[in-house]
Design a protein around this motif. Sequence first.
Motif, short mmCIF file in Angstrom:
data_model
loop_
_atom_site.label_atom_id
_atom_site.label_comp_id
_atom_site.label_asym_id
_atom_site.label_seq_id
_atom_site.Cartn_x
_atom_site.Cartn_y
_atom_site.Cartn_z
N ILE A 24 -52.67 -13.40 -18.77
CA ILE A 24 -52.21 -13.15 -17.34
C ILE A 24 -53.55 -12.81 -16.17
O ILE A 24 -53.27 -13.33 -14.98
N ASN A 25 -54.44 -11.99 -16.73
CA ASN A 25 -55.38 -12.01 -15.87
C ASN A 25 -56.22 -13.05 -15.44
O ASN A 25 -57.15 -13.09 -14.41
N GLN A 26 -55.97 -14.36 -16.03
CA GLN A 26 -56.48 -15.49 -15.50
C GLN A 26 -55.71 -16.24 -14.64
O GLN A 26 -55.98 -17.53 -14.18
N LEU A 32 -49.02 -16.15 -10.38
CA LEU A 32 -48.47 -14.87 -10.08
C LEU A 32 -47.36 -15.02 -9.21
O LEU A 32 -46.38 -14.33 -9.40
N GLN A 33 -47.45 -15.95 -8.08
CA GLN A 33 -46.39 -15.98 -7.35
C GLN A 33 -45.13 -16.34 -7.90
O GLN A 33 -44.03 -15.98 -7.57
N THR A 34 -45.19 -17.33 -8.57
CA THR A 34 -43.97 -17.85 -9.40
C THR A 34 -43.35 -16.91 -10.29
O THR A 34 -42.24 -16.55 -10.32
N THR A 80 -57.46 -11.96 -10.05
CA THR A 80 -58.06 -10.63 -10.67
C THR A 80 -59.32 -10.60 -9.77
O THR A 80 -59.88 -9.45 -9.22
N ARG A 81 -60.19 -11.50 -9.28
CA ARG A 81 -61.33 -11.21 -8.45
C ARG A 81 -61.14 -11.82 -7.01
O ARG A 81 -62.23 -11.95 -6.31
N VAL A 104 -51.49 -5.32 -1.75
CA VAL A 104 -52.11 -6.33 -2.36
C VAL A 104 -51.31 -6.46 -3.91
O VAL A 104 -51.33 -5.20 -4.63
N TRP A 105 -50.94 -7.61 -4.38
CA TRP A 105 -50.52 -7.31 -5.88
C TRP A 105 -51.46 -8.41 -6.43
O TRP A 105 -51.76 -9.58 -6.17
N ARG A 106 -51.90 -8.04 -7.71
CA ARG A 106 -52.98 -8.76 -8.46
C ARG A 106 -52.18 -9.00 -10.09
O ARG A 106 -51.44 -8.14 -10.19
#
Length: 120
Positions: A24-26, A32-34, A80-81, A104-106
């Motif tokens: 998930i962090n990748q 993420l949006q989906t 993430t970055r 912001v969401w990450r």
Amino acid sequence: MHTETTTTGRRTFATATQAREHQINQWTEKQLQTHIMLLARRLKWRSYHTHDSRRSQPGFPDLVLVRPDRGVLWRELKTTRGRLTRDQQAWLNDLTQAGQNAAVWRPANLLDGTIQKELT
């Protein structure tokens, strides 16, 4: 105690949960949006995303989520970055100063439960 080892690509993780967190962090912003839009739909939020931002105001947030009993969430999505542009930060600042819920969401926010909490 039994420890399960899971391999993802070239990395080895002690548990399947750690492997999933790494995955998930990748995620890209699109991934993420989906995920967020599917979750929001399941939780009865109306959502808007500009599909072609090249013709939109620079920096406008990626997602606008509305639920009459919960209000409006303005969210910029980043990896993430990923870094905010000046225009994105300006939009978030202006929305917040106007009393709106803008942030912001990450991927980390999905993992730590922030997104789920804000949508329920």
